[in-house]
Design an enzyme around this catalytic site. Structure first.
Site, PDB file in Angstrom:
ATOM      1  N   GLU A 187      -4.844   2.576   7.541  1.00 57.94           N
ATOM      2  CA  GLU A 187      -4.238   3.523   6.806  1.00 57.94           C
ATOM      3  C   GLU A 187      -4.855   4.953   6.808  1.00 57.94           C
ATOM      4  O   GLU A 187      -4.627   5.727   5.835  1.00 57.94           O
ATOM      5  CB  GLU A 187      -4.227   3.036   5.414  1.00 57.94           C
ATOM      6  CG  GLU A 187      -3.510   1.595   5.205  1.00 57.94           C
ATOM      7  CD  GLU A 187      -1.774   1.957   5.256  1.00 57.94           C
ATOM      8  OE1 GLU A 187      -1.218   2.597   4.615  1.00 57.94           O
ATOM      9  OE2 GLU A 187      -1.128   1.084   6.054  1.00 57.94           O
ATOM     10  N   HIS A 263      -4.834   2.254  -1.810  1.00 61.78           N
ATOM     11  CA  HIS A 263      -5.699   2.855  -0.871  1.00 61.78           C
ATOM     12  C   HIS A 263      -7.055   3.344  -1.791  1.00 61.78           C
ATOM     13  O   HIS A 263      -6.788   3.554  -2.968  1.00 61.78           O
ATOM     14  CB  HIS A 263      -5.017   4.157  -0.336  1.00 61.78           C
ATOM     15  CG  HIS A 263      -4.157   4.030   0.515  1.00 61.78           C
ATOM     16  ND1 HIS A 263      -3.097   5.086   0.628  1.00 61.78           N
ATOM     17  CD2 HIS A 263      -3.806   3.160   1.765  1.00 61.78           C
ATOM     18  CE1 HIS A 263      -2.135   4.525   1.546  1.00 61.78           C
ATOM     19  NE2 HIS A 263      -2.707   3.510   2.004  1.00 61.78           N
ATOM     20  N   CYS A 382      -3.867  12.878  -1.480  1.00 58.77           N
ATOM     21  CA  CYS A 382      -2.964  12.302  -0.436  1.00 58.77           C
ATOM     22  C   CYS A 382      -2.341  13.292   0.224  1.00 58.77           C
ATOM     23  O   CYS A 382      -1.958  12.968   1.532  1.00 58.77           O
ATOM     24  CB  CYS A 382      -1.793  11.212  -1.165  1.00 58.77           C
ATOM     25  SG  CYS A 382      -2.366   9.889  -1.831  1.00 58.77           S
TER      26      CYS A 382
END
Length: 459
Positions: A187, A263, A382
């Site tokens: 990721e 995450h 992000c």
């Protein structure tokens, strides 16, 4: 001669700055609720989105940080809707027929191929700065994002974009995404933090994973998927030439994942020698800190937020740890938080009484409105990919992607000209939306001067 080389190297190291490359929100920004385990994404499913506002909010954050003296770059969105993906899955006919049939027969697939999730460029790739790489180049590996179909569609274009912007082979090295299998689920930088002294000094790379693909003790989350594997993190470290002394691999706490921490950057953020983290960020907190202290050449500054101060629910709802932690010239740091942090009393109290008043370099907090992104589960951290670059490396960046007032103004006008101010689920089947998106992206590649990077430009 050696003195000249040493002085040149010293100047190069001193010129290293972190550049935050933020992702532009795409024209098809919507709330499809595609991300299982992302509480915000799931809870806002079906709401009407405002792509224009979302893109302008992101640009406003970029501009304010640029004006505050931080180096800021821009990454373009993906081509959406991805009609090629629909054709590969057996849909046929004209573009309009394709969209109509997908909306009727497979609405979840249509939502997936329209996702604007590439705005969260923390997932775009993992980056190793030249200071840490054996060959003295900046290394990039696009994330395979195989854990969800809508994000699995991104890596090919991401790789072309990164290769177009960081094209000088003397300074930059590009690696293929890892095999898109569960064993190597990756990721990107959302599960990677580099810690050290100054950006030009040697760093230690903290890779955080949710599960082991081969072996392990089976301690994993029970409700939501663990998206990053240890094996993927180890493979990226090998690709980039990082040795054992430069890396720490830590397992994310399963309880945090089950609370919506999909995450690591939703529960911890690092910058320089500072690691700001929640008590339940890591499965073995003490072992993680001990190994970092052992391998770092400078003293680690851990800033621990206890569970009694901020619950996991408040951490996920506010995205306190999905904030940007930025270095200032005087050695202090600024924490850039989403507006939602002010709406949670415990979180705001923690920022004021624990972080700002604590014995750490965090001296200032800046609040930014990124609500359109937050509703889909993406905060300030992000939205950006961190790339540490020397002066020579910044000069070698291709295109017009480093933000200045002129580029910001041009991009803001581009958004106002091409983006809708309302996008509902039923609008995704509108063939005019696809036409609008391609027209906008074609113009964007000219504004950013990055050449042809989209499938429709390559056909």
């Amino acid at each position: 001669m050696s003195q000249t080389i040493d002085e040149g190297m010293r100047q190069s190291l001193n010129s290293v700055r972190e550049v935050n490359f933020d992702g532009l929100v795409g024209p098809t920004h919507n709330y499809s609720g595609l991300a299982h385990g992302n509480v915000a994404s799931m809870s806002h499913e079906g709401l009407v989105a405002n792509p224009r506002e979302a893109a302008l909010q992101g640009l406003a954050k970029m501009k304010s940080l640029m004006e505050a003296g931080y180096a800021q770059g821009v990454l373009p969105p993906q081509q959406r809707p991805d009609l090629g993906a629909l054709r590969a899955l057996g849909f046929s006919g004209s573009d309009a027929e394709l969209l109509t049939r997908a909306a009727s027969d497979a609405p979840q697939l249509l939502r997936a191929v329209c996702s604007a999730s590439s705005m969260w460029t923390a997932n775009a790739a993992t980056v190793t700065p030249s200071r840490d790489a054996p060959d003295g180049r900046v290394h990039f590996t696009p994330a395979n994002l195989q854990s969800s179909f809508h994000r699995y569609l991104e890596p090919a274009t991401t790789g072309r974009v990164l290769a177009a912007i960081f094209s000088d082979a003397a300074h930059f090295a590009h690696h293929p995404a890892l095999p898109a299998t569960p064993a190597f689920s990756d990721e990107g930088a959302a599960n990677h933090t580099r810690l050290g002294a100054a950006y030009g000094d040697a760093g230690v790379h903290l890779f955080v994973y949710g599960r082991r693909a081969f072996g392990g003790d089976g301690v994993e989350p029970r409700h939501y998927p663990a998206r990053q594997t240890l094996e993927a993190s180890q493979a990226i470290a090998r690709q980039h030439g990082l040795c054992e002394a430069q890396t720490v691999f830590a397992q994310q706490h399963p309880e945090a994942i089950d609370a919506g921490v999909f995450h690591n950057d939703v529960i911890a953020v690092g910058n320089g020698p500072v690691l700001l983290y929640h008590e339940l960020a890591f499965r073995d907190e003490q072992a993680t800190l001990d190994e970092l202290r052992h391998k770092m050449s400078t003293s680690l500054i851990p800033v621990r937020v206890p569970l009694e101060a901020v619950s996991l629910e408040d951490a996920v709802a506010s995205y306190l740890f999905n904030s940007q932690l930025l270095s200032n010239a005087d050695g202090s740091m600024t924490l850039v938080v989403p507006g939602e942090c002010q709406q949670r009393e415990a979180v705001w109290r923690c920022i004021q009484d624990h972080l700002l008043a604590g014995h750490n370099p965090i001296s200032d907090v800046v609040v930014k409105d990124v609500q359109q992104s937050m509703r889909n589960g993406g905060g300030p951290a992000c939205l950006r990919l961190r790339v540490a670059l020397s002066g020579a490396e910044r000069d070698a960046v291709s295109g017009s992607v480093l933000l200045n007032d002129g580029l910001h103004g041009e991009l803001a006008e581009w958004v106002r000209r091409h983006y809708r101010d309302r996008l509902a689920m039923e609008d995704l089947a509108d063939p005019q939306l696809a036409t609008e998106s391609l027209t906008a992206l074609d113009e964007l590649t000219r504004i950013l001067a990055i050449g042809s990077v989209y499938p429709f430009q390559l056909n």
